[in-house]
Write an enzyme that holds these catalytic residues in place. Structure first.
Site, PDB file in Angstrom:
ATOM      1  N   LYS A   1       0.809   4.053  -2.935  1.00 27.20           N
ATOM      2  CA  LYS A   1       0.521   5.293  -2.664  1.00 27.20           C
ATOM      3  C   LYS A   1       1.630   6.326  -2.822  1.00 27.20           C
ATOM      4  O   LYS A   1       1.116   7.424  -2.949  1.00 27.20           O
ATOM      5  CB  LYS A   1       0.098   5.530  -1.218  1.00 27.20           C
ATOM      6  CG  LYS A   1      -1.524   4.737  -1.010  1.00 27.20           C
ATOM      7  CD  LYS A   1      -2.411   5.134  -2.155  1.00 27.20           C
ATOM      8  CE  LYS A   1      -3.778   4.772  -1.746  1.00 27.20           C
ATOM      9  NZ  LYS A   1      -4.884   5.136  -2.837  1.00 27.20           N
TER      10      LYS A   1
ATOM     11  N   TYR B   1       0.878  -1.058   0.127  1.00 31.07           N
ATOM     12  CA  TYR B   1      -0.056  -0.170   0.058  1.00 31.07           C
ATOM     13  C   TYR B   1       0.876   1.252   0.043  1.00 31.07           C
ATOM     14  O   TYR B   1       0.550   2.179  -0.505  1.00 31.07           O
ATOM     15  CB  TYR B   1      -0.768   0.127   1.425  1.00 31.07           C
ATOM     16  CG  TYR B   1      -2.156   0.945   1.327  1.00 31.07           C
ATOM     17  CD1 TYR B   1      -3.272   0.876   0.439  1.00 31.07           C
ATOM     18  CD2 TYR B   1      -1.945   1.991   2.303  1.00 31.07           C
ATOM     19  CE1 TYR B   1      -3.962   1.943   0.554  1.00 31.07           C
ATOM     20  CE2 TYR B   1      -2.839   2.937   2.148  1.00 31.07           C
ATOM     21  CZ  TYR B   1      -4.153   3.001   1.275  1.00 31.07           C
ATOM     22  OH  TYR B   1      -5.060   4.022   1.696  1.00 31.07           O
TER      23      TYR B   1
END
Length: 289
Positions: free
Chosen positions: A180, A176
């Site tokens: 991101k 993640y």
């Protein structure tokens, strides 16, 4: 209570949609059936936008369409996996067929698939990169003809949703955090390449927002990914907020509501941010300062 809320939204729409910040503009929002995405849809409609609501669960997306229409706004639902090869063409065709143009894209769809780095399988890493990086890239690329318009003065922009995980890393979220972080670099590149066409691109890096991704994992929220149920949330997540206590590490002492998160995206889409591009807006309640 729901009827009162709908009446309130209807009143806001009737009073503001004709002269709102996004009056007459068309916005695609992915992951828009709940959480931050749903709040974005209702807010944008109140500000006069026509909204294309995308979600993996088309029935839930249609329910949000019904909310918007009941309140006097205009929206359509487009169900499906944002990571599917045919998704960009599908949603852009639906948008143009219904509204005839496109002003903004909000790439909000996403989920978490947490594992500690040393135990994270390839499938966990690849699944997150597919939805958080590849899917926005493919949608924005397909939408290029709507943004690369010489001499256009129309308000047009892209907002990609990131996270403080992408700025500072996050334990158990190597996938993640990497995704991101990648979306921030992607956004800055759009800004540099398409600025000459008066098209803007910005990122919002959210901290703690009260959604199913930050709620307690014990609540049992899941999402189906590649035929497999993936648990959402954080073990013991939201405990301080549930107990009415200040959240440690956040000067404002709490997580953001989804409406507050949507407000930050509205700012970046709106003419108020007409000279803001390539920026990453941190919406954290002061965490990390």
């Amino acid at each position: 209570m729901a009827a009162d809320r709908l009446k309130q939204i209807s009143g806001h729409l009737a009073n503001s949609h004709s002269n709102g910040l996004l009056n007459g503009e068309v916005v695609i929002v992915t992951g828009a059936a709940q959480g931050i995405g749903r709040s974005c849809v209702l807010l944008f409609a109140r500000e006069g936008a026509k909204v294309v609501i995308s979600d993996l669960d088309e029935a839930k997306a249609q329910a949000v369409v019904d909310e918007v229409k009941a309140a006097g706004g205009d929206a359509i639902a487009v169900g499906g996996d944002v990571g599917a090869d045919d998704f960009p063409e599908k949603i852009l065709k639906a948008t143009v067929d219904k509204f005839g143009k496109l002003n903004h894209i909000v790439n909000n769809a996403g989920f978490t698939y947490d594992k500690m780095l040393h135990t994270m399988p390839d499938e966990s890493f690849d699944a997150i990169m597919r939805i958080h990086v590849r899917a926005p890239f493919r949608l924005v690329r397909a939408a290029a003809p709507f943004f690369r318009v010489k001499g256009s003065k129309e308000n047009r922009s892209i907002v990609n949703v990131s996270s403080v995980s992408g700025l500072h890393g996050s334990v158990g979220q190597a996938n993640y955090a990497a995704a991101k972080s990648a979306i921030i670099g992607f956004t800055k590149t759009i800004a540099k390449e398409w600025g000459v066409f008066n098209a803007r691109a910005n990122t919002v890096a959210f901290g703690y927002v009260q959604t199913r991704l930050t709620a307690a994992k014990e609540k049992g929220e899941t999402i189906m990914i590649n035929g497999k149920l993936v648990a959402l949330g954080i073990p013991g997540g939201g405990k301080a907020a549930d107990e009415g206590k200040p959240v440690p590490g956040i000067p404002l002492g709490r997580g953001a509501t989804t409406d507050e998160a949507a407000n930050s995206i509205l700012f970046l889409l709106s003419p108020l941010a007409s000279f803001v591009t390539g920026h990453t807006l941190e919406v954290t309640g002061g965490a990390g300062i």
